[in-house]
Design a protein around this motif. Structure first.
Motif, PDB file in Angstrom:
ATOM      1  N   SER A 125      19.459  58.215  46.025  1.00 55.67           N
ATOM      2  CA  SER A 125      18.656  57.099  45.530  1.00 55.67           C
ATOM      3  C   SER A 125      17.807  57.533  44.354  1.00 55.67           C
ATOM      4  O   SER A 125      17.619  58.715  44.090  1.00 55.67           O
ATOM      5  N   ILE A 126      17.283  56.514  43.645  1.00 53.05           N
ATOM      6  CA  ILE A 126      16.480  56.768  42.458  1.00 53.05           C
ATOM      7  C   ILE A 126      15.371  55.719  42.391  1.00 53.05           C
ATOM      8  O   ILE A 126      15.565  54.568  42.779  1.00 53.05           O
ATOM      9  N   GLY A 127      14.196  56.133  41.966  1.00 50.03           N
ATOM     10  CA  GLY A 127      13.058  55.243  41.821  1.00 50.03           C
ATOM     11  C   GLY A 127      12.096  55.833  40.798  1.00 50.03           C
ATOM     12  O   GLY A 127      12.408  56.819  40.138  1.00 50.03           O
ATOM     13  N   TYR A 128      10.915  55.259  40.683  1.00 55.04           N
ATOM     14  CA  TYR A 128       9.915  55.756  39.739  1.00 55.04           C
ATOM     15  C   TYR A 128       8.529  55.460  40.278  1.00 55.04           C
ATOM     16  O   TYR A 128       8.346  54.593  41.132  1.00 55.04           O
ATOM     17  N   THR A 129       7.547  56.198  39.789  1.00 51.07           N
ATOM     18  CA  THR A 129       6.174  56.041  40.257  1.00 51.07           C
ATOM     19  C   THR A 129       5.214  56.708  39.273  1.00 51.07           C
ATOM     20  O   THR A 129       5.646  57.364  38.325  1.00 51.07           O
ATOM     21  N   ARG A 130       3.917  56.538  39.505  1.00 53.10           N
ATOM     22  CA  ARG A 130       2.901  57.238  38.718  1.00 53.10           C
ATOM     23  C   ARG A 130       3.019  58.737  38.975  1.00 53.10           C
ATOM     24  O   ARG A 130       3.322  59.170  40.083  1.00 53.10           O
ATOM     25  N   LEU A 131       2.724  59.527  37.976  1.00 48.52           N
ATOM     26  CA  LEU A 131       2.750  60.976  38.126  1.00 48.52           C
ATOM     27  C   LEU A 131       1.848  61.429  39.275  1.00 48.52           C
ATOM     28  O   LEU A 131       2.232  62.265  40.087  1.00 48.52           O
ATOM     29  N   SER A 132       0.647  60.860  39.379  1.00 49.07           N
ATOM     30  CA  SER A 132      -0.299  61.282  40.425  1.00 49.07           C
ATOM     31  C   SER A 132       0.202  60.961  41.827  1.00 49.07           C
ATOM     32  O   SER A 132      -0.223  61.598  42.794  1.00 49.07           O
ATOM     33  N   ASP A 133       1.084  60.002  41.964  1.00 44.05           N
ATOM     34  CA  ASP A 133       1.651  59.655  43.273  1.00 44.05           C
ATOM     35  C   ASP A 133       2.875  60.500  43.601  1.00 44.05           C
ATOM     36  O   ASP A 133       3.359  60.491  44.728  1.00 44.05           O
ATOM     37  N   ALA A 134       3.366  61.226  42.627  1.00 42.63           N
ATOM     38  CA  ALA A 134       4.602  61.995  42.803  1.00 42.63           C
ATOM     39  C   ALA A 134       4.316  63.431  43.228  1.00 42.63           C
ATOM     40  O   ALA A 134       5.113  64.322  42.984  1.00 42.63           O
ATOM     41  N   ASP A 135       3.183  63.656  43.874  1.00 41.57           N
ATOM     42  CA  ASP A 135       2.837  65.007  44.297  1.00 41.57           C
ATOM     43  C   ASP A 135       3.399  65.340  45.675  1.00 41.57           C
ATOM     44  O   ASP A 135       3.055  66.340  46.274  1.00 41.57           O
ATOM     45  N   ASP A 136       4.264  64.494  46.155  1.00 43.76           N
ATOM     46  CA  ASP A 136       4.943  64.724  47.416  1.00 43.76           C
ATOM     47  C   ASP A 136       5.718  66.044  47.322  1.00 43.76           C
ATOM     48  O   ASP A 136       6.373  66.301  46.313  1.00 43.76           O
ATOM     49  N   PRO A 137       5.655  66.891  48.317  1.00 44.12           N
ATOM     50  CA  PRO A 137       6.339  68.185  48.227  1.00 44.12           C
ATOM     51  C   PRO A 137       7.853  68.071  48.107  1.00 44.12           C
ATOM     52  O   PRO A 137       8.521  69.053  47.796  1.00 44.12           O
ATOM     53  N   ARG A 138       8.385  66.884  48.302  1.00 49.04           N
ATOM     54  CA  ARG A 138       9.832  66.694  48.191  1.00 49.04           C
ATOM     55  C   ARG A 138      10.283  66.420  46.766  1.00 49.04           C
ATOM     56  O   ARG A 138      11.456  66.204  46.528  1.00 49.04           O
ATOM     57  N   VAL A 139       9.365  66.398  45.795  1.00 53.32           N
ATOM     58  CA  VAL A 139       9.741  66.038  44.427  1.00 53.32           C
ATOM     59  C   VAL A 139       9.474  67.160  43.434  1.00 53.32           C
ATOM     60  O   VAL A 139       8.603  67.994  43.645  1.00 53.32           O
ATOM     61  N   ILE A 140      10.270  67.160  42.367  1.00 51.50           N
ATOM     62  CA  ILE A 140      10.026  68.023  41.215  1.00 51.50           C
ATOM     63  C   ILE A 140      10.106  67.150  39.971  1.00 51.50           C
ATOM     64  O   ILE A 140      10.692  66.070  39.994  1.00 51.50           O
ATOM     65  N   ILE A 141       9.515  67.611  38.905  1.00 48.35           N
ATOM     66  CA  ILE A 141       9.488  66.847  37.669  1.00 48.35           C
ATOM     67  C   ILE A 141      10.397  67.508  36.638  1.00 48.35           C
ATOM     68  O   ILE A 141      10.283  68.695  36.392  1.00 48.35           O
ATOM     69  N   LEU A 142      11.280  66.708  36.065  1.00 46.94           N
ATOM     70  CA  LEU A 142      12.199  67.200  35.039  1.00 46.94           C
ATOM     71  C   LEU A 142      12.122  66.323  33.800  1.00 46.94           C
ATOM     72  O   LEU A 142      11.485  65.286  33.798  1.00 46.94           O
ATOM     73  N   GLY A 143      12.812  66.742  32.769  1.00 43.65           N
ATOM     74  CA  GLY A 143      12.907  65.951  31.551  1.00 43.65           C
ATOM     75  C   GLY A 143      14.198  65.154  31.504  1.00 43.65           C
ATOM     76  O   GLY A 143      15.033  65.245  32.392  1.00 43.65           O
ATOM     77  N   ILE A 144      14.342  64.404  30.451  1.00 41.65           N
ATOM     78  CA  ILE A 144      15.562  63.644  30.234  1.00 41.65           C
ATOM     79  C   ILE A 144      16.145  64.036  28.893  1.00 41.65           C
ATOM     80  O   ILE A 144      15.408  64.311  27.947  1.00 41.65           O
ATOM     81  N   GLU A 145      17.445  64.071  28.821  1.00 42.49           N
ATOM     82  CA  GLU A 145      18.107  64.415  27.568  1.00 42.49           C
ATOM     83  C   GLU A 145      17.856  63.313  26.550  1.00 42.49           C
ATOM     84  O   GLU A 145      18.043  62.140  26.837  1.00 42.49           O
ATOM     85  N   PHE A 146      17.416  63.725  25.382  1.00 42.24           N
ATOM     86  CA  PHE A 146      17.227  62.766  24.302  1.00 42.24           C
ATOM     87  C   PHE A 146      17.392  63.467  22.976  1.00 42.24           C
ATOM     88  O   PHE A 146      16.684  64.430  22.688  1.00 42.24           O
ATOM     89  N   ARG A 147      18.332  63.006  22.218  1.00 39.28           N
ATOM     90  CA  ARG A 147      18.651  63.581  20.914  1.00 39.28           C
ATOM     91  C   ARG A 147      18.842  65.087  20.994  1.00 39.28           C
ATOM     92  O   ARG A 147      19.815  65.562  21.529  1.00 39.28           O
ATOM     93  N   ASP A 148      17.874  65.863  20.510  1.00 38.29           N
ATOM     94  CA  ASP A 148      18.041  67.311  20.403  1.00 38.29           C
ATOM     95  C   ASP A 148      17.423  68.112  21.535  1.00 38.29           C
ATOM     96  O   ASP A 148      17.310  69.321  21.433  1.00 38.29           O
ATOM     97  N   GLY A 149      16.997  67.477  22.587  1.00 39.20           N
ATOM     98  CA  GLY A 149      16.382  68.261  23.640  1.00 39.20           C
ATOM     99  C   GLY A 149      15.929  67.424  24.805  1.00 39.20           C
ATOM    100  O   GLY A 149      16.352  66.290  24.981  1.00 39.20           O
ATOM    101  N   VAL A 150      15.058  67.979  25.593  1.00 33.68           N
ATOM    102  CA  VAL A 150      14.550  67.348  26.803  1.00 33.68           C
ATOM    103  C   VAL A 150      13.047  67.138  26.633  1.00 33.68           C
ATOM    104  O   VAL A 150      12.329  68.033  26.228  1.00 33.68           O
TER     105      VAL A 150
END
Length: 164
Positions: A125-150
Motif C-alpha cells: 500500500s501507499i499513502g502520504y502524511t505530514r513529516l512530523s506524523d511519519a515518525d512511526d518506527p515502521r517508516v523511512i524517508i526517501l527521495g523521488i527520482e526527478f530529472r538528474d537526481g533525487v
C-alpha cells in the motif's frame, strides 16, 4: 539502491521543487508505503499514475492507495502537486472512471493516524502524511527520482508542504 532493502521498511518519497511553489514555513508532506512494497524510488509520473489508478502494480504487486478525505489541506497540497488536479477535477475524473468501467479511487481517511495504520497493515500500500506524523518506527524517508537526481524531503526545494 537495492529493492530488497526496502521490503522491511516503509518508504517515504519526497517530490521535486518544480511541481509547486515553495512554502518556507510549512511542513513537508511525505509519501509512505508498506514495508512489503519493494519499490525504492518512483518518478513523479509513476506516482501520479499510481494515484490516478492508471498504474496498479509496483514491483510486480498490486498497489493499494490511500488518500486524505476531500477538503483536507494535506490532500489539497498533495493532489495539486502530485496528481495535478483539484478536488473538483478529481471528483469528475472518478465519475468518468466509474461510468466507463475504469479505475477506482483510492480509499479515503480522515487523519494521518488512520493513513499510517492502513498503510502499516496493508501490504503493497501507499499513502502520504505530514513529516512530523511519519515518525512511526515502521517508516523511512526517501527521495523521488526527478530529472538528474533525487530530492529529499529536507531539501529547501521540496514542494509538497502543509498550508501555513
Amino acid at each position: 539502491m537495492r529493492a530488497a532493502s526496502f521490503r522491511h521498511a516503509f518508504i517515504l518519497i519526497a517530490l521535486s521543487a518544480t511541481l509547486a511553489p515553495r512554502l518556507s514555513s510549512a511542513e513537508p508532506v511525505v509519501l509512505i508505503t508498506n514495508r512489503a512494497n519493494a519499490v525504492g524510488e518512483l518518478t513523479i509520473d509513476q506516482l501520479r499514475r499510481v494515484y490516478l489508478g492508471k498504474r496498479t502494480r509496483l514491483s510486480g504487486q498490486r498497489v493499494y492507495r490511500f488518500h486524505f478525505s476531500v477538503g483536507d489541506p494535506i490532500r489539497d497540497s498533495f493532489s495539486r502537486t502530485v496528481i495535478r488536479k483539484t478536488d473538483i477535477q478529481l471528483e469528475d475524473y472518478w465519475i468518468e472512471q466509474a461510468l466507463t468501467g475504469g479505475a477506482i479511487p483510492p480509499q479515503e481517511f480522515a487523519s494521518s493516524d488512520e493513513i499510517i495504520d492502513a498503510v502499516g497493515t496493508t501490504p503493497y500500500s501507499i499513502g502520504y502524511t505530514r513529516l512530523s506524523d511519519a515518525d512511526d518506527p515502521r517508516v523511512i524517508i526517501l527521495g523521488i527520482e526527478f530529472r538528474d537526481g533525487v530530492i529529499r524531503h529536507d531539501a529547501d526545494e521540496y514542494p509538497i508542504r502543509t498550508p501555513d
